[in-house]
Design an enzyme around this catalytic site. Sequence first.
Site, PDB file in Angstrom:
ATOM      1  N   ARG A   1      34.617  38.901  37.969  1.00  0.00           N
ATOM      2  CA  ARG A   1      33.363  39.638  37.893  1.00  0.00           C
ATOM      3  C   ARG A   1      33.569  40.829  36.971  1.00  0.00           C
ATOM      4  O   ARG A   1      34.658  41.387  36.886  1.00  0.00           O
ATOM      5  CB  ARG A   1      32.943  40.147  39.272  1.00  0.00           C
ATOM      6  CG  ARG A   1      32.441  39.062  40.205  1.00  0.00           C
ATOM      7  CD  ARG A   1      31.900  39.644  41.489  1.00  0.00           C
ATOM      8  NE  ARG A   1      32.908  40.308  42.278  1.00  0.00           N
ATOM      9  CZ  ARG A   1      33.120  41.612  42.327  1.00  0.00           C
ATOM     10  NH1 ARG A   1      32.342  42.431  41.639  1.00  0.00           N
ATOM     11  NH2 ARG A   1      34.074  42.110  43.066  1.00  0.00           N
TER      12      ARG A   1
ATOM     13  N   TYR B   1      32.063  32.285  34.471  1.00  0.00           N
ATOM     14  CA  TYR B   1      32.943  32.495  35.622  1.00  0.00           C
ATOM     15  C   TYR B   1      32.143  32.666  36.920  1.00  0.00           C
ATOM     16  O   TYR B   1      31.142  33.395  36.957  1.00  0.00           O
ATOM     17  CB  TYR B   1      33.844  33.727  35.404  1.00  0.00           C
ATOM     18  CG  TYR B   1      34.670  33.956  36.631  1.00  0.00           C
ATOM     19  CD1 TYR B   1      35.791  33.163  36.882  1.00  0.00           C
ATOM     20  CD2 TYR B   1      34.288  34.874  37.594  1.00  0.00           C
ATOM     21  CE1 TYR B   1      36.504  33.308  38.051  1.00  0.00           C
ATOM     22  CE2 TYR B   1      35.003  35.021  38.765  1.00  0.00           C
ATOM     23  CZ  TYR B   1      36.109  34.228  38.989  1.00  0.00           C
ATOM     24  OH  TYR B   1      36.797  34.356  40.155  1.00  0.00           O
TER      25      TYR B   1
ATOM     26  N   LYS C   1      26.768  36.997  44.897  1.00  0.00           N
ATOM     27  CA  LYS C   1      26.682  38.458  44.824  1.00  0.00           C
ATOM     28  C   LYS C   1      25.319  38.916  44.300  1.00  0.00           C
ATOM     29  O   LYS C   1      24.754  39.908  44.777  1.00  0.00           O
ATOM     30  CB  LYS C   1      27.800  39.001  43.931  1.00  0.00           C
ATOM     31  CG  LYS C   1      29.198  38.565  44.337  1.00  0.00           C
ATOM     32  CD  LYS C   1      29.564  39.008  45.720  1.00  0.00           C
ATOM     33  CE  LYS C   1      31.051  38.744  45.994  1.00  0.00           C
ATOM     34  NZ  LYS C   1      31.408  39.125  47.367  1.00  0.00           N
TER      35      LYS C   1
ATOM     36  N   HIS D   1      28.128  42.818  52.841  1.00  0.00           N
ATOM     37  CA  HIS D   1      29.337  42.165  52.330  1.00  0.00           C
ATOM     38  C   HIS D   1      30.315  42.024  53.487  1.00  0.00           C
ATOM     39  O   HIS D   1      31.315  42.731  53.570  1.00  0.00           O
ATOM     40  CB  HIS D   1      29.913  43.053  51.207  1.00  0.00           C
ATOM     41  CG  HIS D   1      31.012  42.417  50.421  1.00  0.00           C
ATOM     42  ND1 HIS D   1      31.916  43.160  49.706  1.00  0.00           N
ATOM     43  CD2 HIS D   1      31.358  41.126  50.217  1.00  0.00           C
ATOM     44  CE1 HIS D   1      32.767  42.347  49.091  1.00  0.00           C
ATOM     45  NE2 HIS D   1      32.447  41.112  49.390  1.00  0.00           N
TER      46      HIS D   1
ATOM     47  N   SER E   1      38.191  44.422  48.549  1.00  0.00           N
ATOM     48  CA  SER E   1      39.026  43.281  48.185  1.00  0.00           C
ATOM     49  C   SER E   1      40.494  43.584  48.472  1.00  0.00           C
ATOM     50  O   SER E   1      40.899  44.740  48.574  1.00  0.00           O
ATOM     51  CB  SER E   1      38.822  42.918  46.716  1.00  0.00           C
ATOM     52  OG  SER E   1      39.140  44.026  45.929  1.00  0.00           O
TER      53      SER E   1
ATOM     54  N   CYS F   1      42.134  43.048  51.256  1.00  0.00           N
ATOM     55  CA  CYS F   1      42.406  43.532  52.606  1.00  0.00           C
ATOM     56  C   CYS F   1      42.459  42.384  53.616  1.00  0.00           C
ATOM     57  O   CYS F   1      42.434  42.615  54.821  1.00  0.00           O
ATOM     58  CB  CYS F   1      41.361  44.550  53.037  1.00  0.00           C
ATOM     59  SG  CYS F   1      41.512  46.123  52.185  1.00  0.00           S
TER      60      CYS F   1
ATOM     61  N   ASP G   1      32.201  36.079  53.749  1.00  0.00           N
ATOM     62  CA  ASP G   1      31.896  37.039  52.680  1.00  0.00           C
ATOM     63  C   ASP G   1      30.581  37.797  52.866  1.00  0.00           C
ATOM     64  O   ASP G   1      30.521  38.969  52.531  1.00  0.00           O
ATOM     65  CB  ASP G   1      31.885  36.311  51.332  1.00  0.00           C
ATOM     66  CG  ASP G   1      32.007  37.253  50.139  1.00  0.00           C
ATOM     67  OD1 ASP G   1      32.791  38.221  50.234  1.00  0.00           O
ATOM     68  OD2 ASP G   1      31.326  37.038  49.123  1.00  0.00           O
TER      69      ASP G   1
ATOM     70  N   ARG H   1      40.467  30.559  41.954  1.00  0.00           N
ATOM     71  CA  ARG H   1      39.597  30.382  43.120  1.00  0.00           C
ATOM     72  C   ARG H   1      39.507  28.937  43.572  1.00  0.00           C
ATOM     73  O   ARG H   1      39.742  28.018  42.797  1.00  0.00           O
ATOM     74  CB  ARG H   1      38.169  30.842  42.740  1.00  0.00           C
ATOM     75  CG  ARG H   1      38.065  32.309  42.365  1.00  0.00           C
ATOM     76  CD  ARG H   1      37.957  33.157  43.585  1.00  0.00           C
ATOM     77  NE  ARG H   1      37.932  34.587  43.272  1.00  0.00           N
ATOM     78  CZ  ARG H   1      37.321  35.487  44.049  1.00  0.00           C
ATOM     79  NH1 ARG H   1      36.706  35.119  45.148  1.00  0.00           N
ATOM     80  NH2 ARG H   1      37.362  36.759  43.736  1.00  0.00           N
TER      81      ARG H   1
HETATM   82  C1  OXD Z   1      34.469  39.629  45.873  1.00  0.00           C
HETATM   83  C2  OXD Z   1      34.404  38.188  46.119  1.00  0.00           C
HETATM   84  O1  OXD Z   1      34.839  40.044  44.770  1.00  0.00           O
HETATM   85  O2  OXD Z   1      34.027  37.804  47.236  1.00  0.00           O
HETATM   86  O3  OXD Z   1      34.142  40.376  46.795  1.00  0.00           O
HETATM   87  O4  OXD Z   1      34.700  37.400  45.208  1.00  0.00           O
HETATM   88 MN    MN Z   2      33.267  39.341  48.451  1.00  0.00          MN
END
Ligand code: OXD
Ligand code: MN
Length: 588
Positions: A71, A197, A206, A226, A248, A250, A277, A372
Amino acid sequence: MGMTNNKTVLDWIDQQIALCKPEKVVWIDGSEEQLEALRQEACATGEMYKLNQEKLPGCYLHRSDPTDVARVESRTFICCEKKEDAGPTNNWMDPKEMYAKLNKLYDGSMKGLTMYVIPYCMGVVGSPFAKYGIELTDSIYVVLNMAIMTRVGKDAAAYLDEGFIKGLHAKRDLNPDDRYIVQFPQDNAICSVNSGYGGNVLQGKKCFALRIASNLGRQEGWLAEHMLILGIQNPQGEVRYVTGAFPSACGKTNLAMLIPPEGYQKDGWKCWCVGDDIAWMRVGPDGRLWAVNPENGFFGVAPGTNEKSNPNALHTTQKGTIFTNVALNLDDDTVWWEKLDKNPPHNALDWMGNPWSPETAGGRPAAHPNSRFTAPAKNCPCISPEFENPNGVPISAIIFGGRRAKTAPLVYQSRDWAHGVFVGSIMGSEKTAAAEGTVGETRRDPMAMIPFCGYHMADYWQHWLDMEKSISNPPKIFNVNWFRTDDKGEFIWPGFGENMRVLEWILKRCFDETGARETEIGYLPNVDDINLEGVDVSRETLADLLSVDKALWTEEVAGIRDFYRQFGDKLPKALADELDALEARLKA
Ligand code: OXD
Ligand code: MN
């Protein structure tokens, strides 16, 4: 193709066709035949690679452009009418100016290409929580990923009369300088260009489910967050639910698919994943907060996922999965990534398609660190039986977390709702060596929403505060920190499945079944309130994990004041008051 007669929908699509000028337009009906034909086409053109169908049935590999692997927050915009409504944490541009820029980029961008029309639904089709969208794209990869991550096709199209989010995506030449990920909240519209991507172009995730939906939630009185959603079943068979927001790195996906320690399993504890998520939360007729996962799959980070860290995630990826930017083992057409196991393939292609072996790599990773898997939720061994419940699940606790070496204790409970919103607003993680910036510096990421809140962060906090009035039976709010370190920098708490011990305390607090002690920062467990049976953690260590260092918290107050300053007089008074009250308690 007659999937809808809705004139608004058809007129809008016609306008985008006139702009992008594709050679062909294909509606995605959601049928397996159509998706299979697209998989074959993508393999024929090299866009995807078919993996070993005996070992990984229905699985494919895709490599994105090496300059297009994550991202891009610097190229992500919230284009509302007024700059001050986007706030200091979002990029903003005047909508007219942005549309002019984008229209130039979209003009003729699909010449000679096919435009795919993807009607999709976030949530269970037809449920009161569900929202609908259309993504127009020139990428088969996007179609196939959207078909895993959301509910696509005829069933979703049947509901377009309820309103829809307009999405347009063109890959163009992937020029990073002309890459834009843009949300127009006033138009319920999303535009991505010059990227292929996932996080930028799978618009349901998102862009829609967080940035646009956070605006809808504000208008309609609900929360788009989130957050993971996890069900915890106790030995009596009762399932209680928590949601959790983490920045992220964590371990959010690991927590979402937690496996309780052996002793807990023997006693009859079980965990159920509802989402990893995103959570959409509404007030139910019973005055509780009810959550759904609007997604239908997992778009998870591959490296680090293994039989130990997250066996449920690993098993989820063994069929019907699209892998992006992982390594290819040429010996048996399977995939590999760092920390999958201790046996890296010796005859492999790395994430860019270059020959790779551990001997010759010279430390170059085989898989991109942000590689991913896109995997169907229904593959997950611990997917909740309530995953498709149109009404969602009732939430007992909201958990905020971050990565703090010293300041935050293992767990604490907020004093009340407003204090809980404060606790979410001060969330942060200390930078590790992997991230840019000074190691140890705290990066604030309120509610883990910094990159995803579709309007002014201070207005978002006010919305959270206002929600209290409509939730007569609110969840309790907690903070956790799995990452305290000792003087040598080693983690003190074992984490992973052992986090169950903390979740047990949290849920018991929600039902008045266990004790706590009041401190300056909130309620903490007494050492005896956390079950240490079967784990190699001493009472002294636990006491240490549950200590509150007043000097560090006094520094923390100063850090929060600094962070809050950028929100000026938009900062809700309730949060300024919470900060003052914390400071006063620390001084007392
Ligand atoms: C993020 C994802 O970046 O879920 O939070 O990919
Ligand atoms: Mn996320």
